[in-house]
Design a protein around this motif. Structure first.
Motif, mmCIF file in Angstrom:
data_model
loop_
_atom_site.group_PDB
_atom_site.id
_atom_site.type_symbol
_atom_site.label_atom_id
_atom_site.label_comp_id
_atom_site.label_asym_id
_atom_site.label_seq_id
_atom_site.Cartn_x
_atom_site.Cartn_y
_atom_site.Cartn_z
ATOM 1 N N SER A 1 0.844 -1.206 0.000
ATOM 2 C CA SER A 1 0.000 0.000 0.000
ATOM 3 C C SER A 1 0.865 1.235 0.000
ATOM 4 O O SER A 1 1.905 1.265 0.647
ATOM 5 C CB SER A 1 -0.873 0.085 1.250
ATOM 6 O OG SER A 1 -1.463 -1.134 1.517
ATOM 7 N N THR B 1 0.401 5.535 0.199
ATOM 8 C CA THR B 1 -0.453 6.724 0.268
ATOM 9 C C THR B 1 0.079 7.754 -0.713
ATOM 10 O O THR B 1 1.246 8.130 -0.653
ATOM 11 C CB THR B 1 -0.473 7.297 1.702
ATOM 12 O OG1 THR B 1 -0.986 6.280 2.559
ATOM 13 C CG2 THR B 1 -1.367 8.521 1.801
ATOM 14 N N GLU C 1 -3.449 12.826 0.784
ATOM 15 C CA GLU C 1 -4.434 12.644 1.841
ATOM 16 C C GLU C 1 -5.715 12.031 1.247
ATOM 17 O O GLU C 1 -6.311 12.598 0.340
ATOM 18 C CB GLU C 1 -4.735 14.025 2.461
ATOM 19 C CG GLU C 1 -5.549 14.002 3.729
ATOM 20 C CD GLU C 1 -4.848 13.310 4.892
ATOM 21 O OE1 GLU C 1 -3.624 13.506 5.034
ATOM 22 O OE2 GLU C 1 -5.529 12.579 5.627
ATOM 23 N N GLY C 2 -6.073 10.828 1.670
ATOM 24 C CA GLY C 2 -7.307 10.197 1.167
ATOM 25 C C GLY C 2 -7.132 9.341 -0.075
ATOM 26 O O GLY C 2 -8.079 8.690 -0.514
ATOM 27 N N MET D 1 -5.035 6.252 -1.952
ATOM 28 C CA MET D 1 -4.124 5.152 -1.673
ATOM 29 C C MET D 1 -4.054 4.170 -2.837
ATOM 30 O O MET D 1 -5.074 3.817 -3.435
ATOM 31 C CB MET D 1 -4.592 4.446 -0.408
ATOM 32 C CG MET D 1 -3.565 3.506 0.159
ATOM 33 S SD MET D 1 -4.057 2.912 1.776
ATOM 34 C CE MET D 1 -3.030 3.915 2.798
ATOM 35 N N ALA E 1 -8.096 1.092 2.615
ATOM 36 C CA ALA E 1 -7.680 2.486 2.419
ATOM 37 C C ALA E 1 -8.278 3.419 3.469
ATOM 38 O O ALA E 1 -8.078 4.632 3.400
ATOM 39 C CB ALA E 1 -8.069 2.941 1.010
ATOM 40 N N GLY E 2 -9.045 2.845 4.385
ATOM 41 C CA GLY E 2 -9.560 3.662 5.492
ATOM 42 C C GLY E 2 -11.010 4.100 5.365
ATOM 43 O O GLY E 2 -11.472 4.937 6.137
ATOM 44 N N TRP F 1 -9.588 6.682 -4.080
ATOM 45 C CA TRP F 1 -9.469 8.097 -3.730
ATOM 46 C C TRP F 1 -10.796 8.582 -3.148
ATOM 47 O O TRP F 1 -11.857 8.318 -3.667
ATOM 48 C CB TRP F 1 -8.938 8.966 -4.862
ATOM 49 C CG TRP F 1 -9.767 9.142 -6.088
ATOM 50 C CD1 TRP F 1 -10.637 10.155 -6.349
ATOM 51 C CD2 TRP F 1 -9.771 8.304 -7.259
ATOM 52 N NE1 TRP F 1 -11.185 9.994 -7.600
ATOM 53 C CE2 TRP F 1 -10.667 8.871 -8.173
ATOM 54 C CE3 TRP F 1 -9.091 7.114 -7.620
ATOM 55 C CZ2 TRP F 1 -10.930 8.295 -9.426
ATOM 56 C CZ3 TRP F 1 -9.352 6.552 -8.859
ATOM 57 C CH2 TRP F 1 -10.247 7.146 -9.738
ATOM 58 N N SER G 1 -9.172 13.867 -1.134
ATOM 59 C CA SER G 1 -8.769 13.676 -2.539
ATOM 60 C C SER G 1 -9.937 13.366 -3.464
ATOM 61 O O SER G 1 -9.745 13.192 -4.670
ATOM 62 C CB SER G 1 -7.753 12.535 -2.641
ATOM 63 O OG SER G 1 -6.480 12.960 -2.212
#
Ligand code: SIN
Ligand code: FE2
Length: 213
Positions: free
Chosen positions: A12, A14, A17-18, A20, A107-108, A178, A182
């Motif tokens: 992974s 990054t 921000e946001g 990945m 990716a969160g 994204w 982002s």
């Protein structure tokens, strides 16, 4: 053999921000994905749509899920029906939903529930110019993009079309997510170079999962 280069573990990265990049994230499930992709394409064969400006797109498209992205002389939109057949789009296969959900999670983005999967097919020379994905209703939901087949160079830009864009090769099995800060970044794909992939021939196929409605 170099044990440090040839790992089976997806990597992974990054990018912003946001945003990945999950290298090789789709490889493990590729057999099911490929089979399900064929079934969707049998129902909605790839077609070159026309932009509101009257240009035929170089990328050929299909859709599955509750909503499908379409363009014609009237504009860009999501539609519950295939304008060619008047029928609903094919269901989003379970293998697609699972992959999109897992990638978003990684990716969160914990509760990504895609209702649209746009399937893009690029042949040599096909490209997608820089654009924002903004036909969706809810920008808190990310975009999950799965690359298959021939490698392509993706551009991840800023929030203005003329801003700087990072160029990024996307290989078979890579997943790009994204969202967040982002979500509205400009992005695009440079003209596809000649290449070959055992399962996709000279084509690149991209699945983009969205929560559109
Ligand atoms: C898209 O922006 O919808 C497609 C991007 C890609 O083909 O990688
Ligand atoms: Fe896009």
């Amino acid at each position: 053999m170099d044990l440090f280069d040839k790992t089976d573990e997806p990597q992974s990265l990054t990018l912003a921000e946001g945003a990945m990049l999950l290298r090789g994230f789709a490889l493990r499930e590729q057999t099911a994905i490929l089979e399900d992709l064929h079934a969707v394409i049998a129902l909605v064969p790839f077609r070159h749509m026309v932009t509101p400006g009257g240009f035929t797109m170089s990328v050929a498209m299909s859709n599955c899920g509750e909503l499908g992205w379409v363009t014609d002389k009237k504009g860009y939109r999501y539609d519950a029906q295939d304008p060619v057949t008047g029928k609903p789009w094919p269901d989003m296969p379970a293998s697609f939903i699972t992959l999109a959900h897992k990638a978003a999670m990684q990716a969160g983005y914990a509760d990504f529930k895609p209702d649209a999967c746009l399937i893009n097919r690029y042949q040599v020379g096909a490209r997608m110019s820089l654009h924002q994905d903004k036909n969706e209703r809810d920008f808190t939901q990310p975009i999950v993009s799965v690359s298959l087949g021939v490698v392509a160079v993706f551009q991840l830009g800023s929030f203005e079309r003329a801003g700087k864009a990072v160029k990024l090769p996307l290989y078979h099995g890579d997943v790009l997510v994204w969202g967040g800060d982002s979500r509205l970044r400009y992005h695009g794909v440079l003209p596809l170079k000649m290449g070959y992939h055992p399962a996709f021939g000279e084509y690149r196929v991209n699945l983009t999962f969205r929560k559109a409605g």
